[in-house]
Design a protein around this motif. Structure first.
Motif: not given
Length: 474
Positions: A257-262, A344-348, A352-357
């Protein structure tokens, strides 16, 4: 004759127009993919300009370039002045790492030949090149040929896998070459470059290399090996003191389910947060204009105690209103923490609708406003700083939220509201001051109690003396 020629020219122009429209329609269909639904969303992006302008060097590889975005440009190109000496230095640096990549590719290809025919790795990459292209948010049309693109991905994937294996302690044929030519400072820099947003390659490509190289009996075997390697490097790079077994099992143990290392690191630091979409397929509610609660020293003055959480991550912040205890994950701030956090912030920012970081950064930005806040959190075991001074740590937290949206998750807003309600009661501050002044110092408490007892005894003796003196017939 002229009129006939004119009559002939009109249909030709119309035909050319129709052909251009058909070409345009074909291009649109190619972009949309063959399936009737939407194509798979990309996962590897260039950093958006508002974040890049703040500190562009945090998004540029410093030692090794991975993937197509920085291919041929060389590491740390944008942080160097433009002159002839710089161009030569960048060329030498890029060629040096390209040589290491070719060596890693040669080692992997040699191992693959024990199970398969020659060029099996290149053939496998070529067979999934269309899937690889879909992972990038831009067309990879800056390569001259498709073969060049396939070669870049094959060499980079082999290099990443071999470096991760050496870092994980797996004794492979590449290990001797790695240990003799990669000093320890260079090893750390290489691993840090692997987790930059613009320096990613699809995770399924790494799984493909491992499956071919070790002739795994199933895809789960390849996932198990890569999961172990990612867990190893995550423990080294993430600033949180430790990771929970549940997050490792759910995130690292299910790499399909993961896309890449980051993306793996992002899921580790946000594991336990609310899912991006609810069961009813409705968007999660985000809180706009979140509450900016008092800083750490003011919260402490109001009677709130800080407690470090270990293991913990960015969604481990909790508040107990009954005991007035704020639980914050333990974190060690080093010279590479800000760089990882910004990626991590740039990836987030592309999710869509994910603001945990972002919610965690806004929480820490409110909590840490100056060096005295850092000193308090260090004293309470929440922060540990390795970058020189409390002023630098405070500046890092205050800079992370610049050029970002003013939103946060409902969980963090609820905590902020409870903290504000606690601080709104003046009695809490007076009670906290009394506890710190008297109850925290036993000798002072004993002195106060002795003085109070002496005062009471003196008052009793005085009243008794007056009572005897005024008594009739005394």
């Amino acid at each position: 004759m002229a009129s006939q020629r004119g009559r002939l020219e009109i249909p030709v122009a119309q035909l050319q127009s129709r052909l251009s429209e058909q070409e345009w329609v074909m291009q649109i269909r190619d972009c949309a993919g063959d399936s009737p639904g939407l194509p798979r969303p990309p996962s590897i992006f260039m950093t958006i300009s508002p974040l890049r302008r703040l500190k562009h060097e945090d998004f540029v590889p410093q030692v090794v370039t991975i993937g197509p975005y920085h291919y041929g440009v060389g590491p740390h190109y944008s942080s160097l002045p433009e002159n002839q000496e710089t161009e030569r230095y960048k060329a030498v640096e890029s060629n040096e790492m390209n040589r290491h990549k070719k060596v890693a590719f040669a080692y992997v290809e040699k191992d693959i030949r024990r199970y398969y025919s020659d060029n099996r790795l290149l053939q496998s990459v070529r067979s999934i090149i269309s899937d690889i292209r879909q992972e990038y948010a831009t067309d990879l049309d800056f390569f001259d040929t498709e073969d060049e693109l396939v070669k870049v991905f094959a060499e980079d994937a082999a290099f990443v896998v071999e470096i991760l294996r050496c870092n994980g302690g797996l004794q492979r044929s590449f290990n001797r070459y790695y240990c003799s030519r990669f000093p320890r400072p260079l090893r750390k820099s290489v691993l840090q470059d692997f987790f930059l947003l613009e320096n990613q390659i699809p995770l399924f490509l790494l799984l493909k290399v491992i499956a071919l190289d070790s002739a795994c009996a199933s895809d789960k075997d390849a996932e198990k090996e890569l999961g172990f390697l990612i867990h190893k490097v995550a423990c080294e790079l993430l600033p949180f003191c430790s990771l929970s077994r549940e997050s490792v099992r759910d995130v690292i143990g299910n790499l399909s389910k993961r896309r890449h290392l980051l993306d793996c690191l992002y899921r580790l630091v946000t594991h336990g947060g609310a899912p991006p979409l609810s069961s009813s397929n409705e968007a999660v509610t985000l809180v706009e204009k979140p509450t900016h609660f008092p800083r750490a020293v003011e919260l402490y003055s109001s009677g709130i105690t800080f407690r470090g959480v270990d293991p913990g991550n960015m969604v481990s912040v909790k508040y107990d209103p009954q005991k007035a205890i704020l639980y914050v994950p333990k974190i060690r701030v080093g010279d590479d923490t800000e760089r990882l956090f910004r990626n991590l912030l740039a990836y987030e920012s592309h999710l869509i609708d994910e603001v945990h970081v972002l919610s965690y950064f806004r929480f820490m930005n409110s909590l840490v406003d100056g060096p005295d806040d850092v000193a308090l959190l260090v004293e309470k075991g929440v922060l540990a700083q390795d970058i020189g001074s409390n002023e630098e740590v405070a500046a890092m937290w205050n800079m992370l939220c610049i050029n970002t949206m003013r939103v946060c998750s409902e969980e963090y807003e609820e905590i902020a509201q409870m903290l504000m309600r606690h601080c709104g009661y003046r009695f809490n501050a007076l009670k906290a001051e009394f506890k710190r002044t008297y109850l925290s110092r036993p000798w002072l408490l004993i002195s106060v109690m002795s003085a109070a007892s002496l005062l009471i005894m003196t008052l009793i003796i005085t009243i008794y003396t007056v009572f005897i003196y005024e008594k009739p017939g005394a």
